[in-house]
Design an enzyme around this catalytic site. Structure first.
Site, PDB file in Angstrom:
ATOM      1  N   LYS A  92      10.712   0.595   8.109  1.00 54.68           N
ATOM      2  CA  LYS A  92       9.653   1.470   7.583  1.00 54.68           C
ATOM      3  C   LYS A  92       9.167   2.484   8.605  1.00 54.68           C
ATOM      4  O   LYS A  92       8.746   3.573   8.237  1.00 54.68           O
ATOM      5  CB  LYS A  92       8.486   0.629   7.052  1.00 54.68           C
ATOM      6  CG  LYS A  92       8.906  -0.197   5.851  1.00 54.68           C
ATOM      7  CD  LYS A  92       7.783  -0.451   4.890  1.00 54.68           C
ATOM      8  CE  LYS A  92       8.357  -0.984   3.599  1.00 54.68           C
ATOM      9  NZ  LYS A  92       7.381  -1.648   2.763  1.00 54.68           N
ATOM     10  N   LYS A 106      17.861  -4.223  -2.268  1.00 55.72           N
ATOM     11  CA  LYS A 106      16.944  -5.068  -3.044  1.00 55.72           C
ATOM     12  C   LYS A 106      16.231  -4.237  -4.106  1.00 55.72           C
ATOM     13  O   LYS A 106      16.029  -3.035  -3.933  1.00 55.72           O
ATOM     14  CB  LYS A 106      15.945  -5.774  -2.111  1.00 55.72           C
ATOM     15  CG  LYS A 106      14.672  -5.039  -1.856  1.00 55.72           C
ATOM     16  CD  LYS A 106      13.608  -5.951  -1.245  1.00 55.72           C
ATOM     17  CE  LYS A 106      12.414  -5.085  -0.874  1.00 55.72           C
ATOM     18  NZ  LYS A 106      11.265  -5.774  -0.371  1.00 55.72           N
ATOM     19  N   LYS A 125       9.819  -2.016  -5.468  1.00 59.30           N
ATOM     20  CA  LYS A 125       8.879  -1.246  -6.284  1.00 59.30           C
ATOM     21  C   LYS A 125       8.746   0.203  -5.844  1.00 59.30           C
ATOM     22  O   LYS A 125       8.310   1.040  -6.577  1.00 59.30           O
ATOM     23  CB  LYS A 125       7.512  -1.920  -6.290  1.00 59.30           C
ATOM     24  CG  LYS A 125       7.057  -2.488  -4.983  1.00 59.30           C
ATOM     25  CD  LYS A 125       5.891  -3.437  -5.245  1.00 59.30           C
ATOM     26  CE  LYS A 125       5.627  -4.331  -4.072  1.00 59.30           C
ATOM     27  NZ  LYS A 125       4.816  -5.465  -4.455  1.00 59.30           N
TER      28      LYS A 125
END
Ligand code: TYM
Length: 327
Positions: free
Chosen positions: A112, A193, A196
């Site tokens: 990130k 993966k 969201k």
């Protein structure tokens, strides 16, 4: 006494991946533990900017969704992380017993922080706040998807170090990873993966999708050029992902589903999986609508936070005492 705890960040949508990775195991295990805790990790959401209005609405949605998914407030303590002021306080004490190198080695932090040069300090200390979430109530098991396993292991290392330095204070937690559905993959790119924050919404099923949308997404899921339905995550990630989803939601073993589809094509498997997912989510959505508009939620959260604060306060005071930050 056995305890189980998990949390979800109220960011983006509540996805099928979240449900299978964290909620399904918790719902199944509710009766097997003396105490179970489930919270909304709203402080964790803040590590990346969130629109305040949207965040507020999402927090309520997540709580209603927990209960709609079968989390029973009589068995499980449900609360909002930010309503417990002792958790960030414990987190600070733990930050001072965590090494910088240890925190900066976390895969999620590395990924990130690469995506955004102006990342917050919170992104680095994120797993330590997570350790506070886990350690304050002496949790044994933490059901999570594989992506969070490393963070739970860090919590364990930090607890061990604290116990060693200051004397026995924490129970050592461990990640609880269910066999099927540990990592639900993106339907369009089954090497990633299902997330969201994914840019391509066609690859992500949310808990709010209609039957029609679910069916469309699953029918268009990426597969491979072979013909036979069998589980092989390396060679057949798309088919394996569909098998994982079906198995996690139906309780059927993967081998049984494979058997059922001998001589059948991928389209038939997709129809089957779409039917399982849509039927499951329709039932959850019906309960969700009733809950979101009722008064029950506040009473549940009021009760949950009381218990959480009581435990966290005791742990905080015990830590302070051991560390010598007392008058
Ligand atoms: P979060 O909100 O990213 O995800 C919530 C849970 O869903 C799991 N998950 C998945 N499992 C399988 N397949 C997927 N595609 C998938 N995507 C997400 C995650 O592994 C997680 O279990 N840091 C945590 C929230 C948290 C927490 C905690 C969890 C804060 N404190 C203490 C456990 C204990 C997070 O961001 O999860």
């Amino acid at each position: 006494m056995s305890k189980l705890l998990t949390g979800l960040k109220p960011t983006g949508e509540f996805t099928l991946g979240n449900y299978i990775g964290a909620i399904v195991p918790l719902v199944k295990l509710q009766d097997d533990y003396d105490e179970v805790f489930l919270f909304v990790a709203d402080l964790h959401a803040l590590t990346v900017y969130q629109d305040p209005k949207e965040l507020r609405a999402r927090i309520r949605k997540f709580i209603a969704m927990y209960i709609a998914c079968g989390v029973d407030p009589k068995k499980t303590t449900i609360y909002l992380q930010s309503e417990n002021p002792y958790i960030p306080a414990i987190s600070w004490l733990l930050e001072c017993t965590t090494q910088f190198g240890e925190a900066s080695r976390m895969i999620q932090f590395k990924e990130k922080s690469k995506q955004n040069a102006n990342f917050s300090v919170g992104l680095l200390t994120y797993p330590i706040l997570m350790a506070a979430d886990i350690l304050y109530c002496d949790t044994n098991d933490v059901p999570v998807g594989i992506d969070q396993k490393q963070h739970v292991e860090l919590a364990r290392d930090v607890a061990e170090r604290f116990n060693h330095k200051y004397g026995e204070t924490f129970v050592l937690p461990q990640p609880y990873i269910a066999k099927e559905g540990t990592k639900i993959k993106d339907l369009k790119d089954p090497t990633k993966k299902m997330s969201k924050s994914e840019e391509n919404p066609q690859g992500v099923i949310t808990m709010f999708d209609t039957r029609e949308v679910i069916t469309k997404k699953i029918m268009r899921a990426t597969t491979d050029s072979e013909m036979d339905v069998h589980f092989d995550e390396d060679k057949k990630p798309g088919i394996s992902n569909l098998l994982n989803i079906a198995s996690a939601l139906s309780g059927q073993k993967i081998a049984e589903i494979e058997q059922q589809f001998v001589g059948k094509n991928y389209g038939e498997l997709k129809q089957y999986v779409a039917e399982i997912v849509a039927t499951k989510l329709e039932a959850i959505q019906a309960r969700y609508e009733t809950l979101l508009n009722g008064k029950e939620l506040d009473a549940i959260l009021d009760q949950g936070i009381q218990k959480s604060i009581q435990l966290a306060k005791a742990k905080y005071e015990q830590m302070k005492e051991k560390m010598g930050v007392v008058r």
